[in-house]
Write an enzyme that holds these catalytic residues in place. Structure first.
Site, short mmCIF file in Angstrom:
data_model
loop_
_atom_site.label_atom_id
_atom_site.label_comp_id
_atom_site.label_asym_id
_atom_site.label_seq_id
_atom_site.Cartn_x
_atom_site.Cartn_y
_atom_site.Cartn_z
N ARG A 31 -52.02 147.95 -2.07
CA ARG A 31 -51.70 147.00 -1.01
C ARG A 31 -51.16 147.78 0.19
O ARG A 31 -50.33 148.67 0.04
CB ARG A 31 -50.66 145.97 -1.49
CG ARG A 31 -51.23 144.98 -2.51
CD ARG A 31 -52.24 144.04 -1.86
NE ARG A 31 -52.80 143.06 -2.78
CZ ARG A 31 -53.93 143.20 -3.43
NH1 ARG A 31 -54.63 144.32 -3.31
NH2 ARG A 31 -54.39 142.24 -4.21
N GLU A 87 -53.85 144.28 8.02
CA GLU A 87 -55.31 144.15 8.01
C GLU A 87 -55.65 142.78 8.61
O GLU A 87 -54.92 141.82 8.40
CB GLU A 87 -55.87 144.24 6.58
CG GLU A 87 -55.74 145.62 5.97
CD GLU A 87 -56.27 145.67 4.53
OE1 GLU A 87 -56.89 144.68 4.09
OE2 GLU A 87 -56.05 146.67 3.86
N HIS A 131 -60.60 148.85 2.86
CA HIS A 131 -60.17 148.00 1.74
C HIS A 131 -61.36 147.66 0.85
O HIS A 131 -61.63 146.49 0.53
CB HIS A 131 -59.50 146.73 2.24
CG HIS A 131 -58.66 146.04 1.20
ND1 HIS A 131 -57.63 145.18 1.52
CD2 HIS A 131 -58.70 146.07 -0.16
CE1 HIS A 131 -57.08 144.71 0.41
NE2 HIS A 131 -57.72 145.24 -0.63
#
Length: 375
Positions: free
Chosen positions: A208, A237, A254
């Site tokens: 994360r 993000e 990601h």
């Protein structure tokens, strides 16, 4: 029955179509109109699911085709009587193979042997435990840090984060994002932690984004700290820091867990959970969904050294295929999400059959996750 699914969940329309009418929509932002009359909602990590999204709707089940759940207000769902399922471990293998792909690239570039390094793993759940097993198969020393498991008395030798800071050459983060409480992970790698890392360390975050303080990391790199960095996740993000992007060694949008197998597992896990919720339990045989891999089989001769392992790993997935496109388009609005939405099919090592001369080589490659055999 109306089932709303994220348009980027592979096989979702075919599977959930067995149970009702499927409406596929974008996940970020999710169009509110699509939820009118919906009985179930299937999302990915890009969709925030909470009272603001679902209040007044008739949705009675939410599934997320992801291992993490920090984008879902599970407490509110429970309070509202809405069923819920995640897909724990669905993409764990893909994340492990991402880490190996990155490490093999850095090892070749910087001229070091992975067997000479100590790897610190922060978060020993589905990803961390699999990573530890594969590293151990290669004879690589690992240090495990997982305070919740340590406090439960789990049967592992756990170390503090400070131990890893001192002793580990490579530190890789695989924790959930906990913003408060005794096991807070928000900015776990903060300015003090980064400052205390000896020169030449490798830092990886494929968990994360906010587990690593991105502002502090940028400051450390701008100040000239000798640190190699691999980032797949960012804070925030999708608007990642362009100055930070320019300074890290490997940067990806990601997608560490984005193997075709991992995505398919996520979809099938929430499908099976939803079918059980409806009292119509169904199971799915994963291989029956997947297409043939682009490279099905290779033969090797002799015991695989690090160079051979890198070639095999990168034959299936080379992290540079995701680093280069991100750097090229990151400054353009919406491109981070576009790269994820239009992500090309990527397979796991298990899709590659490796024919070996001897049992020792086949055993090693099998332990690493390849489909290896003597032939």
């Amino acid at each position: 029955m109306k089932i709303v699914v994220d348009e980027n969940m592979p096989y979702a329309e075919a599977l959930f179509g067995r149970l009702g009418e499927v409406v596929a929509v974008r996940g970020r932002p999710l169009p509110a109109a699509a939820l009118v009359g919906a009985d179930a909602l299937m999302v990915r990590s890009v969709t925030t699911v909470n009272q603001a999204l679902l209040a007044g709707q008739r949705v009675r089940f939410v599934g997320t085709a992801t291992a993490g759940t920090d984008h879902v207000d599970t407490a509110w769902l429970a309070q509202a009587g809405i069923g819920f399922s995640a897909a724990p471990g669905c993409n764990a293998i893909a994340v492990v193979e991402y880490v190996f792909s990155a490490l093999m690239l850095l090892a070749e570039r910087d001229g070091f042997a992975l067997r000479d390094k100590t790897v610190g793993i922060v978060g020993v759940g589905n990803v961390g435990s699999r990573l530890q097993r594969r590293l151990t198969a290669l004879g690589i020393r690992t240090l495990l840090c997982d305070p919740p498991r340590a406090d439960r008395g789990d049967d592992e030798q756990f170390h503090s984060l400070a131990d890893l800071q001192r002793e580990a050459d490579i530190i890789t983060f695989h924790t959930p994002l906990n913003k408060s409480g005794p096991y807070r992970t928000l900015h776990l790698a903060d300015a003090d932690f980064l400052r205390g890392l000896p020169p030449g360390r490798i830092l990886i975050n494929a968990g994360r984004g906010a587990v690593v303080d991105n502002a502090a990391l940028l400051q450390a790199l701008e100040a000239g700290q000798d640190l190699r960095v691999v980032l797949d996740v960012w804070e925030p993000e999708p608007m990642l820091s362009l100055p930070l992007l320019a300074r890290v060694d490997i940067a990806t949008p990601h997608i560490a867990g984005y193997s075709l197998e991992g995505k398919a597992r996520g979809t099938t896990q929430v499908f099976e959970a939803f079918s059980t919720f409806l009292g119509q339990p169904q199971s799915v045989v994963l291989p029956s969904l997947l297409p043939p891999p682009p490279v099905a089989s290779v033969r090797i001769h002799g015991h695989p050294d690090q160079a051979m392992l890198k070639r095999l790993m990168h034959l299936v997935y080379d992290v540079r295929r995701d680093d280069v496109p991100l750097r090229r388009v990151a400054a353009q609005e919406g491109e981070f999400d576009r790269l994820r939405k239009h992500y090309p099919a990527r397979r796991e090592w298990s899709s590659l059959q490796v024919l070996c001369d001897d049992c020792t080589s086949a055993s090693l490659l099998t332990a690493l996750g390849f489909d290896a055999r003597v032939a």
